[in-house]
Design a protein around this motif. Structure first.
Motif, mmCIF file in Angstrom:
data_model
loop_
_atom_site.group_PDB
_atom_site.id
_atom_site.type_symbol
_atom_site.label_atom_id
_atom_site.label_comp_id
_atom_site.label_asym_id
_atom_site.label_seq_id
_atom_site.Cartn_x
_atom_site.Cartn_y
_atom_site.Cartn_z
ATOM 1 N N ARG A 1 0.831 -1.201 0.000
ATOM 2 C CA ARG A 1 0.000 0.000 0.000
ATOM 3 C C ARG A 1 0.870 1.257 0.000
ATOM 4 N N ALA A 2 2.111 1.111 0.499
ATOM 5 C CA ALA A 2 3.002 2.271 0.587
ATOM 6 C C ALA A 2 4.450 1.825 0.619
ATOM 7 N N MET A 3 5.334 2.750 0.296
ATOM 8 C CA MET A 3 6.775 2.547 0.380
ATOM 9 C C MET A 3 7.395 3.747 1.085
ATOM 10 N N VAL A 4 8.377 3.475 1.932
ATOM 11 C CA VAL A 4 9.157 4.535 2.563
ATOM 12 C C VAL A 4 10.599 4.384 2.076
ATOM 13 N N LEU A 5 11.053 5.360 1.314
ATOM 14 C CA LEU A 5 12.414 5.340 0.793
ATOM 15 C C LEU A 5 13.305 6.158 1.721
ATOM 16 N N ILE A 6 14.229 5.496 2.375
ATOM 17 C CA ILE A 6 15.199 6.181 3.229
ATOM 18 C C ILE A 6 16.581 6.108 2.585
ATOM 19 N N ASP A 7 17.109 4.905 2.438
ATOM 20 C CA ASP A 7 18.448 4.750 1.870
ATOM 21 C C ASP A 7 18.400 4.211 0.450
ATOM 22 N N GLY A 8 19.394 4.595 -0.323
ATOM 23 C CA GLY A 8 19.510 4.120 -1.692
ATOM 24 C C GLY A 8 20.947 3.812 -2.045
ATOM 25 N N GLN A 9 21.124 2.948 -3.028
ATOM 26 C CA GLN A 9 22.460 2.633 -3.536
ATOM 27 C C GLN A 9 22.798 3.558 -4.699
ATOM 28 N N PHE A 10 24.087 3.781 -4.924
ATOM 29 C CA PHE A 10 24.465 4.700 -5.993
ATOM 30 C C PHE A 10 25.882 4.465 -6.514
ATOM 31 N N GLU A 11 26.588 3.498 -5.963
ATOM 32 C CA GLU A 11 27.961 3.236 -6.415
ATOM 33 C C GLU A 11 28.019 2.003 -7.305
ATOM 34 N N ASP A 12 27.760 0.829 -6.733
ATOM 35 C CA ASP A 12 27.854 -0.416 -7.489
ATOM 36 C C ASP A 12 26.694 -0.587 -8.463
ATOM 37 N N ARG A 13 25.567 0.069 -8.175
ATOM 38 C CA ARG A 13 24.393 -0.018 -9.045
ATOM 39 C C ARG A 13 23.861 1.383 -9.304
ATOM 40 N N PRO A 14 23.182 1.593 -10.432
ATOM 41 C CA PRO A 14 22.580 2.908 -10.681
ATOM 42 C C PRO A 14 21.553 3.251 -9.605
ATOM 43 N N ILE B 1 0.299 3.429 -5.111
ATOM 44 C CA ILE B 1 1.197 3.199 -3.979
ATOM 45 C C ILE B 1 1.638 4.548 -3.426
ATOM 46 N N VAL B 2 1.448 4.759 -2.137
ATOM 47 C CA VAL B 2 1.905 5.985 -1.494
ATOM 48 C C VAL B 2 3.420 5.877 -1.287
ATOM 49 N N VAL B 3 4.172 6.894 -1.700
ATOM 50 C CA VAL B 3 5.624 6.859 -1.573
ATOM 51 C C VAL B 3 6.085 8.024 -0.713
ATOM 52 N N ILE B 4 6.818 7.686 0.355
ATOM 53 C CA ILE B 4 7.342 8.659 1.319
ATOM 54 C C ILE B 4 8.861 8.631 1.233
ATOM 55 N N GLY B 5 9.489 9.797 1.338
ATOM 56 C CA GLY B 5 10.944 9.874 1.306
ATOM 57 C C GLY B 5 11.487 10.707 2.448
ATOM 58 N N ALA B 6 12.631 10.294 2.991
ATOM 59 C CA ALA B 6 13.227 11.028 4.110
ATOM 60 C C ALA B 6 14.693 10.663 4.281
ATOM 61 N N ALA B 7 15.417 11.539 4.953
ATOM 62 C CA ALA B 7 16.711 11.281 5.584
ATOM 63 C C ALA B 7 17.919 11.201 4.645
ATOM 64 N N SER B 8 17.829 10.427 3.591
ATOM 65 C CA SER B 8 18.998 10.214 2.744
ATOM 66 C C SER B 8 18.571 10.298 1.278
ATOM 67 N N MET B 9 18.750 9.223 0.509
ATOM 68 C CA MET B 9 18.286 9.232 -0.873
ATOM 69 C C MET B 9 16.801 9.572 -0.937
ATOM 70 N N ARG C 1 -3.131 10.225 2.568
ATOM 71 C CA ARG C 1 -2.961 10.260 1.120
ATOM 72 C C ARG C 1 -3.928 9.318 0.420
ATOM 73 N N GLU C 2 -4.219 8.181 1.045
ATOM 74 C CA GLU C 2 -5.140 7.234 0.436
ATOM 75 C C GLU C 2 -6.557 7.784 0.358
ATOM 76 N N SER C 3 -6.864 8.758 1.197
ATOM 77 C CA SER C 3 -8.210 9.339 1.194
ATOM 78 C C SER C 3 -8.374 10.407 0.126
#
Length: 257
Positions: free
Chosen positions: A48-61, A76-84, A221-223
């Protein structure tokens, strides 16, 4: 399409220890996201949702804007914080991605400035997945926040704050640590211990804020109907295929069932 009863997925790495995160939010925790991971995770878990905090960027795009837009087009509700997550949320909030925390707001303010905020301000060098992506260095944003707080508390002077900040900014993110910055600024290492006790972990704070608020943000957001149109581009499809990901997945979720 996404299920109202589906899980919340969290892409987490060095910003916050898994055990600490699990105490805050009951979710499915995945490794830092790279290109294609949001697409694959959506098909695997029907969240129903994703929270994106960390991401890769060296070994993979790095995780692409286009796949985040794709996920939101599926409901899908997408939330982002802190890093990537903070970087992508600052770039995509006008399209419906939800940003949380001070770092997100900083990137959003800097987005249209003459000198945009560097992506590596949140980057750290970390250990492998087997060690839980243990952070081996400090992020520039945490160091800058620490130096500013120390100055306001009278622990260091404005000139010392500027010196430490300039030293940290000049370092590669793989080498940034409080002790390395102190040494690079020509200070005695005995000052490092006292400063470390007052280290401001802003990335950690923002991650905890995002996790604790995720259920409420998702429900709000779902409402509402915050979805935007999504169109595949040839470049995006070629990038997926170059990474070994079946590009047909973008058409077998909701848009063209």
């Amino acid at each position: 399409m996404s299920s109202d009863n589906g899980p919340i997925l969290v892409f987490l790495g060095p910003t916050l220890r898994l055990a600490e995160a699990e105490k805050v939010l009951d979710a499915v925790y995945l490794q830092p996201a790279a290109q294609g991971d949001i697409l694959l995770a959506a098909h695997a878990f029907r969240p129903r949702a994703m929270v994106l905090i960390d991401g890769q960027f060296e070994d993979r795009p790095a995780v692409r804007h286009k796949e985040i837009l794709w996920a939101m087009a599926q409901g899908i509700v997408v939330i982002g914080a802190a890093s990537m997550g903070a970087i992508r949320a600052a770039e995509l909030d006008e399209f419906g991605m939800i940003g949380v925390g001070l770092i997100y707001r900083w990137y959003r303010r800097q987005r249209l400035s003459r000198i945009p905020a560097p992506d590596d301000a949140v980057a750290v060098h970390s250990g492998p997945a087997e060690l839980g992506f243990l952070s081996l260095t400090e992020s520039l944003i945490d160091l800058q926040r620490t130096f500013s707080v120390l100055m306001r508390r009278g622990r260091i002077t404005p000139a010392e704050r500027d010196q430490l900040t300039a030293t940290a900014r000049a370092m590669n993110f793989r080498e940034r640590s409080l002790s390395a910055v102190v040494e690079g600024a020509g200070w005695l290492q005995d000052r490092c211990k006292g400063l470390r006790e007052e280290m401001v972990r802003q990335k950690r704070r923002d991650a905890l804020l995002a996790l604790s608020n995720a259920p409420r943000l998702v429900a709000e957001r779902e409402s509402t109907d915050a979805s935007h149109g999504w169109v595949a581009t040839n470049t995006f499809l070629r990038d997926l295929e170059a990474g070994g990901i079946d590009s047909n997945l973008v058409n077998t979720y909701k848009l063209n069932p």
